[in-house]
Design an enzyme around this catalytic site. Structure first.
Site, mmCIF file in Angstrom:
data_model
loop_
_atom_site.group_PDB
_atom_site.id
_atom_site.type_symbol
_atom_site.label_atom_id
_atom_site.label_comp_id
_atom_site.label_asym_id
_atom_site.label_seq_id
_atom_site.Cartn_x
_atom_site.Cartn_y
_atom_site.Cartn_z
ATOM 1 N N SER A 139 48.938 26.288 -5.034
ATOM 2 C CA SER A 139 49.392 26.914 -3.783
ATOM 3 C C SER A 139 50.065 28.228 -4.143
ATOM 4 O O SER A 139 50.569 28.392 -5.262
ATOM 5 C CB SER A 139 50.410 25.987 -3.111
ATOM 6 O OG SER A 139 51.100 26.656 -2.079
ATOM 7 N N TYR A 152 57.725 20.043 -3.238
ATOM 8 C CA TYR A 152 56.349 20.509 -3.038
ATOM 9 C C TYR A 152 56.082 21.744 -3.898
ATOM 10 O O TYR A 152 55.085 21.810 -4.630
ATOM 11 C CB TYR A 152 56.106 20.834 -1.562
ATOM 12 C CG TYR A 152 54.695 21.313 -1.291
ATOM 13 C CD1 TYR A 152 53.655 20.411 -1.143
ATOM 14 C CD2 TYR A 152 54.406 22.683 -1.204
ATOM 15 C CE1 TYR A 152 52.358 20.848 -0.911
ATOM 16 C CE2 TYR A 152 53.113 23.129 -0.974
ATOM 17 C CZ TYR A 152 52.091 22.197 -0.822
ATOM 18 O OH TYR A 152 50.801 22.639 -0.608
HETATM 19 N N1 LIG Z 1 47.392 24.149 4.277
HETATM 20 C C1 LIG Z 1 48.081 24.924 3.461
HETATM 21 O O1 LIG Z 1 48.816 25.821 3.916
HETATM 22 C C2 LIG Z 1 47.972 24.739 1.976
HETATM 23 C C3 LIG Z 1 48.403 25.792 1.151
HETATM 24 C C4 LIG Z 1 48.330 25.645 -0.228
HETATM 25 C C5 LIG Z 1 47.838 24.474 -0.766
HETATM 26 N N2 LIG Z 1 47.426 23.474 0.053
HETATM 27 C C6 LIG Z 1 46.922 22.238 -0.560
HETATM 28 O O2 LIG Z 1 45.628 21.958 -0.097
HETATM 29 C C7 LIG Z 1 45.399 20.546 -0.184
HETATM 30 C C8 LIG Z 1 44.825 20.059 1.142
HETATM 31 O O3 LIG Z 1 45.823 20.197 2.143
HETATM 32 P P1 LIG Z 1 45.493 20.539 3.673
HETATM 33 O O4 LIG Z 1 46.279 21.718 4.032
HETATM 34 O O5 LIG Z 1 44.045 20.522 3.890
HETATM 35 O O6 LIG Z 1 46.219 19.304 4.419
HETATM 36 P P2 LIG Z 1 45.655 18.027 5.183
HETATM 37 O O7 LIG Z 1 44.745 18.382 6.285
HETATM 38 O O8 LIG Z 1 46.872 17.206 5.474
HETATM 39 O O9 LIG Z 1 44.769 17.314 4.080
HETATM 40 C C9 LIG Z 1 45.311 16.548 3.073
HETATM 41 C C10 LIG Z 1 44.218 15.661 2.541
HETATM 42 O O10 LIG Z 1 44.786 14.927 1.451
HETATM 43 C C11 LIG Z 1 44.537 13.573 1.666
HETATM 44 N N3 LIG Z 1 45.597 12.767 1.074
HETATM 45 C C12 LIG Z 1 46.929 12.914 1.191
HETATM 46 N N4 LIG Z 1 47.563 11.945 0.527
HETATM 47 C C13 LIG Z 1 46.581 11.169 -0.030
HETATM 48 C C14 LIG Z 1 46.579 10.006 -0.819
HETATM 49 N N5 LIG Z 1 47.709 9.392 -1.206
HETATM 50 N N6 LIG Z 1 45.400 9.476 -1.204
HETATM 51 C C15 LIG Z 1 44.229 10.071 -0.825
HETATM 52 N N7 LIG Z 1 44.169 11.188 -0.091
HETATM 53 C C16 LIG Z 1 45.339 11.708 0.320
HETATM 54 C C17 LIG Z 1 44.430 13.372 3.175
HETATM 55 O O11 LIG Z 1 43.609 12.270 3.462
HETATM 56 P P3 LIG Z 1 44.100 10.843 4.009
HETATM 57 O O12 LIG Z 1 45.321 11.091 4.852
HETATM 58 O O13 LIG Z 1 42.925 10.341 4.774
HETATM 59 O O14 LIG Z 1 44.396 10.045 2.797
HETATM 60 C C18 LIG Z 1 43.731 14.656 3.578
HETATM 61 O O15 LIG Z 1 42.339 14.505 3.454
HETATM 62 C C19 LIG Z 1 46.740 19.920 -0.554
HETATM 63 O O16 LIG Z 1 46.771 19.670 -1.951
HETATM 64 C C20 LIG Z 1 47.735 21.005 -0.205
HETATM 65 O O17 LIG Z 1 48.920 20.917 -0.943
HETATM 66 C C21 LIG Z 1 47.484 23.571 1.414
#
Ligand SMILES: NC(=O)c1ccc[n+]([C@@H]2O[C@H](COP(=O)([O-])OP(=O)(O)OC[C@H]3O[C@@H](n4cnc5c(N)ncnc54)[C@H](OP(=O)(O)O)[C@@H]3O)[C@@H](O)[C@H]2O)c1
Length: 254
Positions: A139, A152
């Site tokens: 991130s 985080y």
């Molecule tokens: N959105 C942002 O601003 C941003 C910025 C930088 C980095 N990121 C990173 O990008 C990645 C995806 O995040 P997102 O923004 O797309 O959020 P999101 O829509 O909440 O997606 C998170 C995904 O992770 C899965 N997940 C969470 N805990 C889990 C567990 N214990 N076991 C299996 N799957 C799990 C969720 O699936 P289930 O709930 O179905 O398990 C979901 O598919 C993350 O690593 C996040 O830190 C996001």
């Protein structure tokens, strides 16, 4: 990594960045296996997107990772890409232990131990493939801290350094280590974030990311333009200003 012709497992792709990337990668001619905990979403994704396989996995649970890895490798022995996408983001208050101890443990278990255990479950198999990739997901907050999410930020800094280190160790294998470094992207990672005007629209992020993978198959870090403000503050010498701007603009969210 090549943009097409891969077999890719994405634990953490039932929603958000993972799902959007999964669909784009499938459209580019990859076999994609979507993973996550929410069975209803896995069923819907399988129904709506023929050709996508799904696997239930809880990346905070080592037994679940082992079982899912066995399942994926039995069904897809040609698997050559692991994208360790699953992550959670939680606000914390470090003035008193009840404000952060439980949250910190949960964030570190999912965001750091999860990818470590996933890599552990797949790394030997990946070395048997002639061209393989482990993609980690850090991130912009690995490089500039957001005040409300200390664990985080730290978890993503750990992912950055793990990626840098593992890449050195695996340099003598067929496995490339690539770090995806998203800026703030409009997803449901925290309530209200999908409407956050300071975050990048999901579709724009995924389109730019796919373009970077396609145009720079040898890249070790995937950085859309929007993340460079956070990513390179120290390098530019304006780190203190970047920290101030980030936390003034968006104190309760990302
Ligand atoms: N959105 C942002 O601003 C941003 C910025 C930088 C980095 N990121 C990173 O990008 C990645 C995806 O995040 P997102 O923004 O797309 O959020 P999101 O829509 O909440 O997606 C998170 C995904 O992770 C899965 N997940 C969470 N805990 C889990 C567990 N214990 N076991 C299996 N799957 C799990 C969720 O699936 P289930 O709930 O179905 O398990 C979901 O598919 C993350 O690593 C996040 O830190 C996001």
């Amino acid at each position: 990594m090549d943009i097409s012709g891969n077999t890719i497992f994405i634990p953490g792709s039932t929603s958000g960045i993972g799902l959007a990337l999964a669909l784009e990668l499938q459209a580019k001619g990859n076999t994609v296996i979507v993973g996550g905990r929410r069975g209803d979403l896995l069923r819907r994704i399988a129904d709506e997107h023929p050709g996508i396989d799904t696997v239930q996995i809880d990346t905070a649970d080592s037994a679940s990772i082992e079982a899912a890895a066995k399942d994926v490798l039995t069904r897809h022995p040609e698997l050559n890409v692991l994208i360790a996408m699953a992550g959670i983001m939680r606000a914390e208050d470090w003035h008193r232990p009840e404000g952060f101890l439980e949250t910190a443990a949960s964030v570190i278990t999912t965001n750091v131990l999860g990818p470590i255990r996933l890599i552990g479950a797949f790394v030997e198999h990946l070395q048997t493939r002639p061209d393989a990739t482990i993609m980690t997901v850090s991130s912009g907050l690995a490089f500039t801290p957001l005040r409300v999410t200390p664990s985080y930020n730290a978890s993503k800094a750990a992912i950055h350094m793990l990626s840098e280190s593992i890449r050195l160790q695996l340099a003598d294998t067929s496995v490339k280590v690539v770090e995806l470094e998203p800026p703030a992207v409009q997803t449901d990672i925290v309530p209200g974030h999908a409407e956050n005007p300071n975050a990048m629209p999901l579709e724009e992020f995924v389109t730019e990311t796919m373009g970077l993978i396609e145009s720079q198959p040898e890249a070790t870090e995937i950085q859309v333009e929007r993340v460079k403000f956070l990513r390179y503050g120290e390098v530019r010498g304006d780190y203190d200003q970047v920290v101030a701007v980030l936390n003034a603009a968006d104190p309760h969210n990302r």
